[in-house]
Design an enzyme around this catalytic site. Structure first.
Site, PDB file in Angstrom:
ATOM      1  CB  SER A  76     -27.517  26.463 -38.024  1.00  0.00           C
ATOM      2  OG  SER A  76     -28.995  26.319 -38.212  1.00  0.00           O
ATOM      3  CG  ASN A 100     -18.968  18.364 -30.713  1.00  0.00           C
ATOM      4  OD1 ASN A 100     -18.507  17.396 -29.382  1.00  0.00           O
ATOM      5  ND2 ASN A 100     -19.281  17.858 -31.600  1.00  0.00           N
ATOM      6  CE1 TYR A 146     -32.206  27.639 -37.614  1.00  0.00           C
ATOM      7  CE2 TYR A 146     -34.264  29.411 -37.622  1.00  0.00           C
ATOM      8  CZ  TYR A 146     -33.164  28.580 -37.834  1.00  0.00           C
ATOM      9  OH  TYR A 146     -32.227  30.023 -37.519  1.00  0.00           O
ATOM     10  CB  THR A 176     -30.445  39.832 -40.105  1.00  0.00           C
ATOM     11  OG1 THR A 176     -31.399  39.198 -38.626  1.00  0.00           O
ATOM     12  CG2 THR A 176     -29.359  40.642 -40.073  1.00  0.00           C
ATOM     13  NE  ARG A 187     -34.179  32.985 -44.380  1.00  0.00           N
ATOM     14  CZ  ARG A 187     -34.291  33.345 -43.064  1.00  0.00           C
ATOM     15  NH1 ARG A 187     -33.790  34.199 -42.510  1.00  0.00           N
ATOM     16  NH2 ARG A 187     -35.231  32.646 -42.595  1.00  0.00           N
TER      17      ARG A 187
HETATM   18  N1  UDP Z   1     -41.605  34.495 -48.764  1.00  0.00           N
HETATM   19  C1  UDP Z   1     -42.594  34.736 -50.208  1.00  0.00           C
HETATM   20  N2  UDP Z   1     -42.080  34.602 -51.078  1.00  0.00           N
HETATM   21  C2  UDP Z   1     -40.791  34.216 -51.627  1.00  0.00           C
HETATM   22  C3  UDP Z   1     -40.493  33.391 -50.631  1.00  0.00           C
HETATM   23  C4  UDP Z   1     -40.744  34.006 -49.570  1.00  0.00           C
HETATM   24  O1  UDP Z   1     -44.251  34.986 -49.913  1.00  0.00           O
HETATM   25  O2  UDP Z   1     -40.604  33.960 -52.757  1.00  0.00           O
HETATM   26  C5  UDP Z   1     -42.644  34.440 -47.510  1.00  0.00           C
HETATM   27  C6  UDP Z   1     -42.377  33.196 -46.736  1.00  0.00           C
HETATM   28  O3  UDP Z   1     -43.770  32.611 -47.199  1.00  0.00           O
HETATM   29  C7  UDP Z   1     -42.896  34.061 -45.374  1.00  0.00           C
HETATM   30  C8  UDP Z   1     -42.264  35.319 -45.647  1.00  0.00           C
HETATM   31  O4  UDP Z   1     -42.246  35.516 -47.169  1.00  0.00           O
HETATM   32  O5  UDP Z   1     -44.103  34.467 -45.368  1.00  0.00           O
HETATM   33  C9  UDP Z   1     -40.508  35.426 -44.786  1.00  0.00           C
HETATM   34  O6  UDP Z   1     -40.307  34.274 -45.859  1.00  0.00           O
HETATM   35  P1  UDP Z   1     -38.614  34.244 -45.338  1.00  0.00           P
HETATM   36  O7  UDP Z   1     -37.823  32.580 -46.077  1.00  0.00           O
HETATM   37  O8  UDP Z   1     -37.345  34.790 -45.783  1.00  0.00           O
HETATM   38  O9  UDP Z   1     -38.579  34.148 -43.416  1.00  0.00           O
HETATM   39  P2  UDP Z   1     -38.872  33.152 -42.568  1.00  0.00           P
HETATM   40  O10 UDP Z   1     -40.663  32.170 -43.201  1.00  0.00           O
HETATM   41  O11 UDP Z   1     -38.230  32.455 -41.748  1.00  0.00           O
HETATM   42  O12 UDP Z   1     -38.943  33.970 -41.498  1.00  0.00           O
END
Ligand code: UDP
Length: 325
Positions: A76, A100, A146, A176, A187
């Site tokens: 995914s 599946n 998602y 993680t 991320r």
């Molecule tokens: N985030 C940020 N700057 C970046 C990328 C992400 O401040 O350049 C923030 C994002 O808005 C979120 C947190 O970091 O609040 C974690 O984001 P990520 O995409 O890693 O994971 P998820 O939001 O799915 O937990």
């Protein structure tokens, strides 16, 4: 030799699972369509006769010849940037793909573990999140494709368990990090490290007071391994409860990389959860599991991995254009 099918094998978590199951003496069939996965993550296994790789999209009928003992469904997209770019595939892999693989598990009498996520809790109103919490998800928001696919995935998995009697396991994975994360998946861990290594300012979304709790990949893999071989069929949170604000996390990265970058603030993406921390009482109780890699240690290992990228690869990894903010 027991045989295990791992979907999403070329991805971050899938490839670490392949390594672990090879190490434990399994025959591993890795499957991936390489939309978000990278073949480099499993290339080192190609020389092994216990490893096979199928380039296949699990939303299409999945055929595996012969016997099969276990299935781990980890295919995914798993980052907000990916959901924005490929929302329909994200919905399909969680729903049609899972269907599946459940059908395959039934046919082969295999035990199946599916990768769910803390995103089933949405922007949580309960803190920390335990498995009894039903969540707070916006079905039509950018993360909805998602979150809802993963919620459907849990439902259909439980239905196959209760109706067809197949052996199922559900892991709810919290944030993680570790080697083999995609540098440009948006991320926060690769984003901040990439920015620091390129000598750019770190982009904090919102006021940076939102929290996350980061688990090192080896700890996560251990938890998943234990869950597969336990007899517990209900969802189990696996993650590290060590919670931190994104602002403090940015400071940690600046210190770790020894750079003198500043932080800059951008708009918070829509439906970005304000807080997230796993309650891992269940994992402690039923799996005797808890994480033991501190963030300081895990981040050092992760930084080493990203330092291995060339300047050219690093320069291609800027993710901010996608987010348009
Ligand atoms: N985030 C940020 N700057 C970046 C990328 C992400 O401040 O350049 C923030 C994002 O808005 C979120 C947190 O970091 O609040 C974690 O984001 P990520 O995409 O890693 O994971 P998820 O939001 O799915 O937990």
């Amino acid at each position: 030799m027991k045989k295990v099918l791992i979907t999403g094998a070329a991805g971050f978590l899938g490839s670490h699972l392949c390594d672990r199951f090879i190490k434990e003496g399994f025959h591993v069939i890795g499957m991936d369509n390489l939309i978000t996965g990278d073949i480099k993550n499993v290339e080192h296994l190609f020389k092994l006769k216990q490893f096979e790789f199928y380039n296949h999209d699990v939303t299409k009928f999945v055929h595996i010849p012969g016997e099969l003992d276990y299935i781990l469904h980890f295919a995914s997209p798993a980052s907000p940037i990916d959901y924005l770019k490929i929302p329909i595939q994200t919905l399909k892999v969680g729903s049609l793909g899972t269907h599946n693989l459940l059908g395959l598990a039934k046919e082969k009498k295999a035990r199946i573990l599916i990768a769910s996520t803390s995103e089933v809790y949405g922007d949580p109103l309960v803190h920390p999140q335990n498995e009894e919490y039903y969540g707070n998800v916006n079905t039509i928001g950018p993360r909805g494709v998602y979150d809802e696919a993963k919620r459907f995935q849990e439902s259909i998995t439980m239905a196959y368990h209760t109706y067809h009697g197949i052996e199922t396991r559900i892991v709810r994975i919290f944030n993680t990090y570790g080697p083999r994360m995609r540098l440009n998946d948006g991320r926060v861990v690769p984003a901040f490290i990439g920015q620091a290594l390129r000598g750019e300012d770190l982009t904090i979304f919102g006021d940076g007071l939102q929290t996350r709790s980061f688990c090192y990949v080896d700890d996560l893999i251990e938890g998943i391994y234990r869950l597969l071989f336990s007899d517990y069929v209900y969802p189990v949170n696996i993650g590290n409860p060590d919670e931190i604000t994104i602002k403090d996390f940015a400071e940690e990265i600046i210190k770790l990389t020894g750079t003198d970058q500043k932080v800059i603030y951008k708009d918070l993406p829509v439906n970005d959860p304000l807080q997230r921390q796993p309650d891992i009482s269940k994992a402690k109780e039923v799996l005797d599991w808890e994480p033991n890699v501190f963030r300081s240690e895990g981040m050092k290992l992760t930084l080493e991995y990203f330092k291995g990228f060339s300047e050219k690869e690093l320069s291609k990894s800027d993710h901010r254009d996608f987010l348009n903010n």
